[in-house]
Enzyme design. Sequence first.
Site, mmCIF file in Angstrom:
data_model
loop_
_atom_site.group_PDB
_atom_site.id
_atom_site.type_symbol
_atom_site.label_atom_id
_atom_site.label_comp_id
_atom_site.label_asym_id
_atom_site.label_seq_id
_atom_site.Cartn_x
_atom_site.Cartn_y
_atom_site.Cartn_z
ATOM 1 C CG HIS A 181 -3.142 3.301 2.049
ATOM 2 N ND1 HIS A 181 -3.509 3.061 1.040
ATOM 3 C CD2 HIS A 181 -3.350 3.082 2.559
ATOM 4 C CE1 HIS A 181 -3.651 2.284 1.167
ATOM 5 N NE2 HIS A 181 -3.902 1.248 2.054
ATOM 6 C CG ASN A 211 -6.674 -1.015 1.103
ATOM 7 O OD1 ASN A 211 -5.823 -0.300 0.191
ATOM 8 N ND2 ASN A 211 -6.066 -1.075 2.087
ATOM 9 C CB CYS A 229 -0.608 -0.481 1.182
ATOM 10 S SG CYS A 229 -1.854 -1.311 0.889
HETATM 11 C C1 LIG Z 1 -10.417 -4.818 9.785
HETATM 12 C C2 LIG Z 1 -11.070 -3.910 10.275
HETATM 13 C C3 LIG Z 1 -12.259 -2.892 10.054
HETATM 14 C C4 LIG Z 1 -11.840 -4.657 11.678
HETATM 15 O O1 LIG Z 1 -12.618 -3.875 12.489
HETATM 16 P P1 LIG Z 1 -12.070 -4.068 14.225
HETATM 17 O O2 LIG Z 1 -12.939 -3.163 14.689
HETATM 18 O O3 LIG Z 1 -10.830 -4.096 14.556
HETATM 19 O O4 LIG Z 1 -13.215 -5.450 14.500
HETATM 20 P P2 LIG Z 1 -12.177 -6.563 14.877
HETATM 21 O O5 LIG Z 1 -11.365 -6.930 14.056
HETATM 22 O O6 LIG Z 1 -11.770 -6.003 16.513
HETATM 23 O O7 LIG Z 1 -13.514 -7.393 14.595
HETATM 24 C C5 LIG Z 1 -14.823 -6.901 15.293
HETATM 25 C C6 LIG Z 1 -15.542 -8.479 15.586
HETATM 26 O O8 LIG Z 1 -16.080 -8.186 14.018
HETATM 27 C C7 LIG Z 1 -16.147 -8.527 13.136
HETATM 28 N N1 LIG Z 1 -15.926 -8.730 11.251
HETATM 29 C C8 LIG Z 1 -15.007 -9.020 11.303
HETATM 30 N N2 LIG Z 1 -15.304 -8.883 9.909
HETATM 31 C C9 LIG Z 1 -16.298 -8.389 9.832
HETATM 32 C C10 LIG Z 1 -17.343 -8.499 8.761
HETATM 33 N N3 LIG Z 1 -16.920 -7.898 7.283
HETATM 34 N N4 LIG Z 1 -18.781 -7.846 9.598
HETATM 35 C C11 LIG Z 1 -19.088 -8.313 10.209
HETATM 36 N N5 LIG Z 1 -18.045 -8.891 10.902
HETATM 37 C C12 LIG Z 1 -16.762 -8.888 10.883
HETATM 38 C C13 LIG Z 1 -15.430 -9.818 13.480
HETATM 39 O O9 LIG Z 1 -14.665 -11.646 13.681
HETATM 40 C C14 LIG Z 1 -14.770 -9.820 15.534
HETATM 41 O O10 LIG Z 1 -15.813 -10.590 15.415
HETATM 42 P P3 LIG Z 1 -16.132 -11.270 17.578
HETATM 43 O O11 LIG Z 1 -15.897 -10.554 18.116
HETATM 44 O O12 LIG Z 1 -17.140 -11.803 16.933
HETATM 45 O O13 LIG Z 1 -14.516 -11.862 17.252
HETATM 46 C C15 LIG Z 1 -9.834 -2.830 11.220
HETATM 47 O O14 LIG Z 1 -9.105 -3.767 12.177
HETATM 48 C C16 LIG Z 1 -8.921 -2.021 10.614
HETATM 49 O O15 LIG Z 1 -9.605 -1.991 9.952
HETATM 50 N N6 LIG Z 1 -8.049 -2.915 10.327
HETATM 51 C C17 LIG Z 1 -7.090 -2.533 10.108
HETATM 52 C C18 LIG Z 1 -7.042 -2.565 8.421
HETATM 53 C C19 LIG Z 1 -6.602 -1.805 7.152
HETATM 54 O O16 LIG Z 1 -5.941 -1.030 7.193
HETATM 55 N N7 LIG Z 1 -5.262 -2.576 6.871
HETATM 56 C C20 LIG Z 1 -4.664 -2.616 5.497
HETATM 57 C C21 LIG Z 1 -3.252 -1.573 5.964
HETATM 58 S S1 LIG Z 1 -2.576 -1.226 4.222
#
Ligand SMILES: CC(C)(COP(=O)(O)OP(=O)(O)OC[C@H]1O[C@@H](n2cnc3c(N)ncnc32)[C@H](O)[C@@H]1OP(=O)(O)O)[C@@H](O)C(=O)NCCC(=O)NCCS
EC number: 2.3.1.180
Length: 323
Positions: free
Chosen positions: A250, A280, A113
């Site tokens: 980004h 993304n 990214c």
């Molecule tokens: C991926 C992301 C959106 C998840 O959000 P979050 O608030 O951290 O959520 P968590 O990972 O803690 O998950 C919370 C719950 O949602 C669930 N969940 C994950 N994806 C889901 C989806 N698409 N729909 C519904 N629920 C989802 C998880 O399983 C988890 O359930 P649990 O509590 O029963 O285990 C977030 O962590 C994020 O944006 N991370 C950075 C990713 C990124 O930017 N990557 C690229 C960098 S270049």
Amino acid sequence: MIRSVVRGMGAALPRRIMKNADFEGMVETSDEWIAQRTGIRQRHIAADDETTASLGEAAARAALDDAGLTPDDIDLIVLATSTPNNTFPATAVEIQNRLGMHHGFAFDLQAVCSGFVYAVTTADLYIRGGLAKRVLVIGSETFSRILDWSDRSTCVLFGDGAGAMVLEAGEGAGSIADRGVLAASLRSDGTHKDKLYVDGGPSTTGTVGHLRMEGREVFKHAVGMITDVIEATFSAAGITAEDLDWFVPHQANKRIIDASAKKLGIAEQKVVVTVDLHGNTSAASVPLALSAAVADGRIQKGDLVLLEAMGGGFTWGAVLLRW
Ligand SMILES: CC(C)(COP(=O)(O)OP(=O)(O)OC[C@H]1O[C@@H](n2cnc3c(N)ncnc32)[C@H](O)[C@@H]1OP(=O)(O)O)[C@@H](O)C(=O)NCCC(=O)NCCS
């Protein structure tokens, strides 16, 4: 002194738009969850006839049109991508051929990214080093091809697209008032390799593999890394957040963008956000956001613009330039 000045911008997006609601029958998720946690509302997904090369070519042609130039005027193509058409040759060379360009040179650059930020920095060094006068810097990706479409924690986050910039050698006085690339700061740290990676490759599995991510872990590191590298860039250029006209980060997650801008003291109205429309798009995200803000007249000649990205590796970096 020589400065690398932006002469044109262009973008290309696949025809098909996939809304959050379109995931509802595929994995256990909802429009509400995706929009609330990420700010994403839709993304573009490439059809079989749309590839990293074809999208990159279309973005390059748009940038050349915007610059009033033709492929004959370009010396170098740097393509930032993690989803090349083939393992080799470089997709940049394929784009060079598609543009009918049989002079100069072209190569791919892989920093996930952060690719576009790395590529602008690289192009700037080729220009200032006298090896090229005009460079096409492209970010093009088809992440839809490496997603695990049964994994809700990743498949809802990414999209396909391409953006391109023409950088041209210009004269500067060596001050912050110059147009062009003014400062950059790049970082990487492989200790975080397993937090965001693809579980395949030519030298390991012999397969392309799928994207895997510990989202919460990436999130935890992102804001600190982004703000550190931006503060290093501010200090190299002798400016503060108040001097900026535009912040083009980004586009991975609206919450990461908001938290970074807040920590740096960058006013909300200076932040360019397209993650709602594109998801993304990895190395394409910064040039797609830049293209949108140039096309709608927000970014004007003379504006001070900060680019930032962070991604797999981890890699991260920032570029400060005057439009
Ligand atoms: C991926 C992301 C959106 C998840 O959000 P979050 O608030 O951290 O959520 P968590 O990972 O803690 O998950 C919370 C719950 O949602 C669930 N969940 C994950 N994806 C889901 C989806 N698409 N729909 C519904 N629920 C989802 C998880 O399983 C988890 O359930 P649990 O509590 O029963 O285990 C977030 O962590 C994020 O944006 N991370 C950075 C990713 C990124 O930017 N990557 C690229 C960098 S270049």
